[in-house]
Design an enzyme around this catalytic site. Sequence first.
Site, PDB file in Angstrom:
ATOM      1  N   GLU A  59       0.816  -1.209   0.000  1.00 17.08           N
ATOM      2  CA  GLU A  59       0.000   0.000   0.000  1.00 17.08           C
ATOM      3  C   GLU A  59       0.857   1.269   0.000  1.00 17.08           C
ATOM      4  OE1 GLU A  59      -0.463  -2.579   1.945  1.00 17.08           O
ATOM      5  OE2 GLU A  59      -2.554  -3.247   1.741  1.00 17.08           O
ATOM      6  N   HIS A  70     -11.802  -4.322   9.145  1.00 14.67           N
ATOM      7  CA  HIS A  70     -12.365  -4.208   7.795  1.00 14.67           C
ATOM      8  C   HIS A  70     -13.652  -3.414   7.797  1.00 14.67           C
ATOM      9  CE1 HIS A  70      -9.503  -7.457   7.216  1.00 14.67           C
ATOM     10  NE2 HIS A  70      -9.682  -7.409   5.920  1.00 14.67           N
TER      11      HIS A  70
END
Lengths: 322, 346
Positions: free
Chosen positions: A53, A122
Amino acid sequence: MVTKAITAALDEELARDERVFVMGVDVEAALMGRTSGLATKYPGRIRNTPISEHATLGAGVGAAATGMRPVVDLMMSNFLYVAFDQLANNAGKLRYMMGGSLSCPLTIMVSTGAPGGMAAQHSDSPYAQVINLGGIKVLLPTTPADAKGMLKSAIRDPNPVLFLVHSGVGAIRGEVPDGEHLVPLGSARIAREGEDVTVVGLGVMVHRAVSAAEQLEAEGTSVEVIDPRSLHPLDYDTIFASVEKTGRLVVVDEARRSCSLGSEIVARVAVEAFGSLKAPPRLIANPDVHVPFAPELERQVIPQVEDIAESIRSLTAAVAGR
Amino acid sequence: MPNDGAAEVDTVARDGVDIELGLEILRRMLRIRRFEERVEALHGSGELLGAVHLYVGQEGVAGAVCAALRDDDFITSNHRGHGHVVGKGGELSRCMAELFARSTGYCGGKGGSMHLADMSLGIIGANGIVGAGIPIATGAALSSSMRGTDQVSVCFFGDGAANEGSFHESLNLAAIWSLPVVYVCENNGWGEATRMEVVTARGAIAPRAEAYGIPSATVDGNDALAVHAVASTAIARARAGEGPTLIEAMTRRMHEHSQGSEMILGRMRPDEELDLWRARDPIAALRSKLAGAGAEASELDALDESITAEAHAAVEFARSSPHPDPASAFTDVWADDADATGGAAS
């Protein structure tokens, strides 16, 4: 559907501007559904990255500063945190620190909010933190038309833009205008007009607020629901005008309450539209706990339609003659 | 396709010295040195604020690498960035004015020492976060490769940055996509107050390239011509679409990590170490080589004098430049919405 509207927006912008490309994990296979069919249509411009990322977002910054228009798909909001330096110290700051000598026309796309059963890592809503970093526009559309129009505007915007896809709205259906459809950033949408109370909702909370409004209408209370859809810049004027009309404010934010965007909206109204208020403003938000896995626990921490309806009822209990 | 294993790029033994090239490299190195000498004096006297991280002693790296680049090639830099920015051709006056926090500075007084940038020279900026420039340079390389130009990106970073995750992620990404980027690690032996070997497994950076299938080279960073040879090879590879290279250039900074840190940390490095490296000054070494190859001392002196004058003029320019307009604190967060729709400025 919102997801399909996003794909349509990407398709149109990829066709229109050869500088546009998408990179992220599994964007070729369209794991998140957002890039379906685009890899074959635009070879080389839907680029699978490793699970990196930091480097992916940083490469997006570098590519944007040197003539490209990247769309960096980091999948889910919690994964943004892995790339936080490039977001916080670079994407939003380089232009300012360098006195305007470069710009960073970068779009970052992630899902936000609780999809249900995905637990704490999440399910986050990161928009308040990102707004507070400075220099990054933040968008949270809740309808297919807005998703399409705002993503197109985001890609054309010369600034870094975080485009959020709320987990609760992916399957929401709605009309999308034909032809070139662009939604200007920084303007709110009035989802439902009303007279007695203003409810500002963020993400899927807009739809829950509309459901609550339908219940309340049957009970004789007229509820106006506002969808800011652009979180930064945020159209406070539309909210102030609504509160001027109704005198009552409920803000519903699917985020931990402390330092939430919901609390910022309440504060702004209290400071700048205090004279319009007939009662203290209300904030409905997650408590300061994480999103749990068990469905009954998750339902407890995330605002539900009934929570919104109950809050409106108690707020308008004193409305005379109704 | 990534190269197989870490083929060492030989430092080219130079039998003959290309005087014209040598003078160009020397010119860049002297611009850095004379600029930094002004900065040292001004910061020491209190005329400059904030942190400055001087590049004195490392000129062999920036001067030589930048001499191998075109104006339209990209570089990213770090907190010790005056060397890279000036080496790439940055104007001394605009650099100095920025350090003086004046409106004529490269950043309009809004960035300071660690954020000098000049996009007309492909300088995507000095960066104050260790390792942040590594992915950014990688993205610039991605940009030129997608746009189909042969622009190359060079990333300057230190031995400390090679321990950041961004280094590893970026090398991996550049390797799999065969990006036109040259990673130049200036190993100056120290990360602030800590010896490099103490915090770096295997005590060396170049071998890390092998893990990513990228060619690497280790070079004496104070031998400017050797640096130029190694860099030229790597840049040519990148320009030809053959992918990234990692260069580890061994050097030393002659000052502490940042000016003033000596007061907090004391002198971290023993005198013997500094004396050894002072004797290997890259500018003196290159001058000596050029003189030995036939360059006239008077020509070398004249070059130095004109650059010294340029550095002094930069100070006068900065001193006499206006301070920033207070309104400028509120500008440049957002770019103008040239082709966006609506897009409210906030």
